[in-house]
Scaffold this motif. Structure first.
Motif, PDB file in Angstrom:
ATOM      1  N   VAL A 158       4.770  -3.990   2.417  1.00 22.70           N
ATOM      2  CA  VAL A 158       5.503  -3.341   1.331  1.00 22.70           C
ATOM      3  C   VAL A 158       4.873  -1.967   1.099  1.00 22.70           C
ATOM      4  O   VAL A 158       3.662  -1.867   0.856  1.00 22.70           O
ATOM      5  N   ILE A 159       5.664  -0.916   1.190  1.00 24.18           N
ATOM      6  CA  ILE A 159       5.183   0.445   0.969  1.00 24.18           C
ATOM      7  C   ILE A 159       5.647   0.918  -0.407  1.00 24.18           C
ATOM      8  O   ILE A 159       6.817   0.784  -0.752  1.00 24.18           O
ATOM      9  N   THR A 160       4.714   1.469  -1.171  1.00 25.54           N
ATOM     10  CA  THR A 160       5.039   2.005  -2.495  1.00 25.54           C
ATOM     11  C   THR A 160       4.775   3.504  -2.522  1.00 25.54           C
ATOM     12  O   THR A 160       3.967   4.022  -1.748  1.00 25.54           O
ATOM     13  N   GLY A 202       0.816  -1.205   0.000  1.00 15.98           N
ATOM     14  CA  GLY A 202       0.000   0.000   0.000  1.00 15.98           C
ATOM     15  C   GLY A 202       0.843   1.246   0.000  1.00 15.98           C
ATOM     16  O   GLY A 202       2.072   1.203   0.151  1.00 15.98           O
ATOM     17  N   GLY A 203       0.179   2.369  -0.154  1.00 16.77           N
ATOM     18  CA  GLY A 203       0.849   3.650  -0.064  1.00 16.77           C
ATOM     19  C   GLY A 203       1.165   4.013   1.373  1.00 16.77           C
ATOM     20  O   GLY A 203       0.635   3.424   2.324  1.00 16.77           O
ATOM     21  N   PHE A 204       2.019   4.993   1.542  1.00 15.26           N
ATOM     22  CA  PHE A 204       2.491   5.386   2.872  1.00 15.26           C
ATOM     23  C   PHE A 204       1.338   5.775   3.795  1.00 15.26           C
ATOM     24  O   PHE A 204       1.253   5.313   4.929  1.00 15.26           O
ATOM     25  N   ALA A 205       0.417   6.619   3.308  1.00 14.40           N
ATOM     26  CA  ALA A 205      -0.639   7.138   4.182  1.00 14.40           C
ATOM     27  C   ALA A 205      -1.523   6.018   4.715  1.00 14.40           C
ATOM     28  O   ALA A 205      -1.854   5.981   5.909  1.00 14.40           O
ATOM     29  N   ILE A 257       7.609   2.786   9.538  1.00 10.05           N
ATOM     30  CA  ILE A 257       6.182   2.538   9.344  1.00 10.05           C
ATOM     31  C   ILE A 257       5.956   1.130   8.813  1.00 10.05           C
ATOM     32  O   ILE A 257       5.008   0.430   9.239  1.00 10.05           O
ATOM     33  N   ALA A 258       6.808   0.667   7.904  1.00  5.03           N
ATOM     34  CA  ALA A 258       6.674  -0.706   7.401  1.00  5.03           C
ATOM     35  C   ALA A 258       6.819  -1.704   8.550  1.00  5.03           C
ATOM     36  O   ALA A 258       6.070  -2.684   8.640  1.00  5.03           O
ATOM     37  N   ARG A 259       7.780  -1.448   9.434  1.00 15.74           N
ATOM     38  CA  ARG A 259       7.983  -2.347  10.583  1.00 15.74           C
ATOM     39  C   ARG A 259       6.776  -2.318  11.513  1.00 15.74           C
ATOM     40  O   ARG A 259       6.273  -3.373  11.921  1.00 15.74           O
ATOM     41  N   GLN A 260       6.290  -1.122  11.847  1.00 12.19           N
ATOM     42  CA  GLN A 260       5.152  -1.007  12.755  1.00 12.19           C
ATOM     43  C   GLN A 260       3.891  -1.626  12.159  1.00 12.19           C
ATOM     44  O   GLN A 260       3.107  -2.281  12.864  1.00 12.19           O
ATOM     45  N   ALA A 261       3.680  -1.410  10.859  1.00  7.92           N
ATOM     46  CA  ALA A 261       2.510  -1.978  10.201  1.00  7.92           C
ATOM     47  C   ALA A 261       2.583  -3.499  10.185  1.00  7.92           C
ATOM     48  O   ALA A 261       1.574  -4.194  10.374  1.00  7.92           O
ATOM     49  N   CYS A 262       3.788  -4.023   9.972  1.00 11.56           N
ATOM     50  CA  CYS A 262       3.979  -5.475   9.993  1.00 11.56           C
ATOM     51  C   CYS A 262       3.686  -6.037  11.379  1.00 11.56           C
ATOM     52  O   CYS A 262       3.029  -7.085  11.523  1.00 11.56           O
ATOM     53  N   ILE A 276       8.664   0.596  -4.976  1.00 12.40           N
ATOM     54  CA  ILE A 276       8.727   0.111  -3.607  1.00 12.40           C
ATOM     55  C   ILE A 276       9.778   0.911  -2.829  1.00 12.40           C
ATOM     56  O   ILE A 276      10.945   0.968  -3.229  1.00 12.40           O
ATOM     57  N   ILE A 277       9.349   1.534  -1.728  1.00 11.87           N
ATOM     58  CA  ILE A 277      10.272   2.375  -0.950  1.00 11.87           C
ATOM     59  C   ILE A 277      10.599   1.767   0.412  1.00 11.87           C
ATOM     60  O   ILE A 277      11.517   2.238   1.085  1.00 11.87           O
ATOM     61  N   ALA A 278       9.867   0.732   0.818  1.00  9.88           N
ATOM     62  CA  ALA A 278      10.173   0.078   2.096  1.00  9.88           C
ATOM     63  C   ALA A 278       9.530  -1.302   2.127  1.00  9.88           C
ATOM     64  O   ALA A 278       8.448  -1.508   1.569  1.00  9.88           O
TER      65      ALA A 278
END
Length: 372
Positions: free
Chosen positions: A347-349, A258-261, A326-331, A355-357
């Motif tokens: 996966v953040i796009t 997903g996107g960052f937001a 944020i990728a770590r926290q979301a995971c 893909i940025i993270a």
């Protein structure tokens, strides 16, 4: 959420599609003298809907047309609104410009797809209108120097039922829509489709599925792993509906893209990512920035930011890796919901699908295609 009608759901048309139809009708009348009624346009996906005109007025160097928005069976707050386009012959060399009429908002804060001062007419509807103007100019000869003003009577009042005010869009509604089509999904129908996708994946022995919040992140995760369409879960905003079902009906590996937001919300514990049902906590985001080494100035900029996109841009400029955190926290949030049933990565796009993270990587890489 409105009650789902019985039987098949009827699709509708976005404000962007309606504005495009009204714009085509007005410009065609100005060029040829006659309003097409109904007026037919071609949408990005190739569909060719027709719209009945409500207004059809013109003068020496201007014309105005309008249509009524039909959102189908979707509980859209703009259903039944009149979408008006007034087109005027512009100054030679001025190109095609857009203006906010009555009921259409103006952007006042950074972080949105368009800069402050611009009318809240999103890029895709603009692209659709420009395409119609240029197509008619190709037929009739003049250069496309056109001023387009979109109005939605009562739009300012309708906008109070949206998040426009918090986003810094003042004075009215946004003209939206990437495909031109409103496909009505109730929450229950959408979550049901996610569950059925999981069932099919399990029945066919699929070990790895991917889910995405939107088309851009879906395309990115599919390309990254070379996944077929049947390996994609139509998650949208309903990450909770997917994760809770997977907890009882596990698949070995699940990627969430997903996107960052959107993924900031998951990182902050939200399992419904829709803008009407969850919001980014900018104070918590500032605390994450602090943990990543961001200084007090950056933290303050985060707390007063208009959008999560703006926060990401500020952090990137400061070389603070907020996207990794944020990728770590979301995971971690996803893992807590899954309770060990499936392995998960996030996966953040960015808006371009890059893909940025990633977090949770490792075993997932076995699913990536081997380069030839």
């Amino acid at each position: 959420m409105a009650r789902k009608p019985e039987g098949p759901l009827r699709k509708g048309w976005t404000t962007g599609a309606c504005a495009t139809a009204a714009t085509r009708a007005a410009w065609q009348a100005l060029l040829s003298g006659d309003f097409p009624d109904p007026v037919t346009i071609t949408l990005p996906g190739g569909e060719t809907p027709s719209f009945k005109l409500i207004k059809a007025e013109k003068g020496e160097d201007w014309a105005r047309a309008s249509v009524i928005k039909d959102a189908g069976d979707d509980p859209d707050v703009t259903h039944g609104a009149e979408i008006i386009s007034t087109v005027r012959v512009g100054k030679p060399g001025g190109g095609i410009t857009f203006h906010a009429g009555d009921g259409v908002g103006t952007i006042t804060k950074p972080g949105l797809p368009l800069p402050p001062g611009e009318p809240a007419i999103n890029p895709k509807p603009r692209e659709m209108m420009v395409g119609q103007i240029k197509a008619l100019c190709d037929q009739h000869g003049p250069s496309p120097d056109v001023e387009i003003e979109i109005s939605i009577p009562g739009g300012a009042e309708i906008a109070t039922k949206t998040w426009n005010g918090r986003l810094g869009i003042v004075g009215g509604l946004s003209v939206l829509g990437t495909t031109g089509i409103v496909i009505p999904f109730s929450c229950s129908a959408w979550i049901h489709s996610i569950h059925r996708g999981i069932d099919v994946a399990r029945a066919t022995g699929r070990e790895h599925v991917a889910s995405a919040t939107g088309k851009t992140s879906e395309a990115a995760i599919r390309a990254f792993y070379g996944l077929p369409e049947e390996a994609i879960l139509d998650m949208g905003d309903f990450v909770g509906g997917m994760l809770k079902y997977l907890r009882k009906n596990p698949i070995a590996f699940v990627s969430i893209a997903g996107g960052f937001a959107k993924l900031v919300k998951l990182a902050q514990g939200h399992l419904d990512l829709h803008s009407s049902r969850s919001q980014v906590d900018f104070d918590r985001l500032a605390a994450t920035i602090a943990a990543c080494g961001g200084d007090e100035t950056l933290q303050h900029q985060c707390r007063t930011a208009n959008t999560a996109k703006q926060v990401l841009e500020l952090c990137q400029a400061a070389d603070v890796k907020i996207e990794d955190a944020i990728a770590r926290q979301a995971c971690e949030s996803a893992r807590a919901t899954l309770d060990g049933a499936s392995a998960v990565e996030v996966v953040i796009t960015d808006r371009n699908g890059t893909i940025i993270a990633r977090h949770g990587i490792g075993e997932f890489d076995q699913f990536r295609p081997v380069a030839s």
